[in-house]
Write an enzyme that holds these catalytic residues in place. Sequence first.
Site, short mmCIF file in Angstrom:
data_model
loop_
_atom_site.label_atom_id
_atom_site.label_comp_id
_atom_site.label_asym_id
_atom_site.label_seq_id
_atom_site.Cartn_x
_atom_site.Cartn_y
_atom_site.Cartn_z
CG ASP A 1 26.65 55.06 55.72
OD1 ASP A 1 26.44 55.97 56.55
OD2 ASP A 1 25.98 54.02 55.70
C1 NOJ Z 1 24.97 55.30 58.93
C2 NOJ Z 1 23.88 54.60 58.19
O1 NOJ Z 1 24.38 53.45 57.55
C3 NOJ Z 1 23.16 55.45 57.15
O2 NOJ Z 1 22.02 54.76 56.71
C4 NOJ Z 1 22.80 56.79 57.71
O3 NOJ Z 1 22.12 57.55 56.75
C5 NOJ Z 1 24.09 57.49 58.17
N1 NOJ Z 1 24.73 56.69 59.20
C6 NOJ Z 1 23.84 58.90 58.69
O4 NOJ Z 1 23.25 58.84 59.93
#
Ligand code: NOJ
Length: 722
Positions: free
Chosen positions: A264
Amino acid sequence: MTEKELQKLMDSMTLEEKVGQLVQCLAGQFISNEMEMTGPEGELLPKEELNRVMGSVLTFEDARQAKALQDQHLAADPKKIPLLLMLDVIHGLRTTYPIPLAMGCSFDEKLMTECADMARKESAACGVHVTFNPMVDTARDARWGRILETCSEDPLINGRMGAALVRATQREDLSNPENIACCVKHYAAYGAGEGGRDYNTVELSERILRETYLPAYKACLDAGARLVMPSFNSLNGIPSVANQWLMNDVLRREWGFEGVVISDYNAVGELVAHGVAENLRDAARMAMEAGCDIDMVMNAYYLHLANLVRDGEVREEAIDRAVMRVLRLKNELGLFENPYHGADEEKEKELYLCPAHREIARRAAEESAVLLKNDGILPLTDGTRKLALIGPFAEERHLVGFWSRPGAWKDAVTLPEGIRQLKPEIEITTARGCGADIGDTDESGIAAAADAARKADTVILALGEPEYDSGEGRSRAELTLPGPQMKLARAVLKANPRTAVVLFNGRPLVLTELAEIAPAILEMWYPGTEAGSAAARLLFGEANPCGKLSVSLARGAGQYPMAYNHPNTGRPKPEPDSQAFPFTSCYLDMTNRPLYSFGYGLSYTEFEYQALETDRDRMTPEETIRVRITVKNTGSRAGKETVQLYMRDRVASVVQPVQQLIDYKKIRLEPGETRTVEFEIREEQLRFWSFDCRHISEAGEFEISTGYADHLKLTKTFRLEK
Ligand code: NOJ
């Protein structure tokens, strides 16, 4: 390319070029881009070098940008390895369908398939290769703002909906430019953060992890999802992105996952903040050892992986394995032959918000709304002439929810627009009354709103939670309607009791007082582009509500975490549940029960459950039991009903849930029509995770029932014999 050609390509790459494949940058680092970031931006790195080697990009705007990014990179990369372009398409790209939590309330995988199909087409045209979807974190705490991104508190619904989305998004062949790959997230148990705080610590026994959290991710992988995103949280002390047990042992070895793992946003870098890595270099090594292939933003891999290899701390074979996984995905998507994949400005114009997509979005919004209360005033079919539309959401257009694309709210249909289109003859007055922001104390508009209510023959009171108060990083400790909305509700309901409340919100709110004073409550969640049209059709009876709660609605925030399928205790609270009963598992000041249970939802018609029959009362593991549930529409209009099948394992070697949904089917019945719905019970549905983490069933007595959680009926028992 063949596997051999891919291997040859990788063998020709320098170490820096290989590391580049494992780096994901923000489109905004290379191109002017207005999209909101969900974390910090990395330190400034040499753009030219990055552009030459980087393997993937996230968060870009449209087909034009997608092509520009690809062109810019391919012109610089001597190996001509196309970029992977990734985007969060969570509940629609330009045509937005209801938030996942609402979709869960539809209990309808076919509908999810239609919505995902439309999102796939729009995403492919935009140039997306991978969507960070589905999110299937089982969530049982409405304080957590990201509960809106999941379908349910129940892993069965999450797994089914997630798998339907994966199948509709990837379809058979990823090289088809109309198909895109799915990244399942957030592995694992991100929804179980302590206190409902985002990014927070998770402590769970392996048994509960396997019972409640892992099945939904696994269902999506079984449906073919090509990527997995580990979660931000630490799980039993280890942040997921560095959790070797979770990733290497369970995901790769036990489940045989061969796809790409992508961290993430900055999760590798956050190993330092977690205090498990001394520095970014250490963090890069740990994530690599745990099998994380791509580092999303913040450059831990970019800055340190090559040196780690040169210093003998990371084996080059580990890098090679990760690079091959990335190259295989690019190859499967056909990017070496067609780096733009589906990116097509003309198609964007043709598909975005086209009538067919709007129609799907409207239907989804109708089918996921839940009618929580109706003392008979809905539907508004008895000649409303003068309608007062009151409340902070009366004219609101921000009705699409977190994770919709920037500006998508501008295309949403408001309530007055929806009503005017459907009922042009009705005279509408509007009054905002008050705001809905947390901490908003301005009550100056309430008197005028009450006055408008008094002058109207019917009132629609539109309340809720501002669009950006649920979503990532949006945890709340209080779950009441924010701002002075309850004061407004009291004043308006006093001025005109013929008031129907419509709610727009992203998480379960505490509605205890509202439910006492309002004659009707329609929970719309964040319904997406067609919000106003769907709400109008439901309120005026053109559509019949059929959503059922896929999460429990608590009476007070202190009841969370809460789930209908909680384990039994040694001192269960006796029924009836009217008062506190000391020395049982209960609160002194509130019942254990939710205000509205999982599986609950009203309709404008009535369904009578006439019988639950089984074809036998014992089975061996090789046999099945057929269950037949007969339902009659005894009301005067057609409607849809979700027939739910619950199970309870009476005695087992570990404490079992008091009730467990094991299957459901949604049916449509004409007035007076009777239908018998069939289910088949297999041994596999009777299994649980034992104390020593084996997935087993045990001989003994089982109860099955229908109805909805806490209101089970027509219970029958059978025995599993071994
Ligand atoms: C953070 C989020 O937790 C995740 O769900 C998302 O896909 C990513 N950022 C990318 O934007």
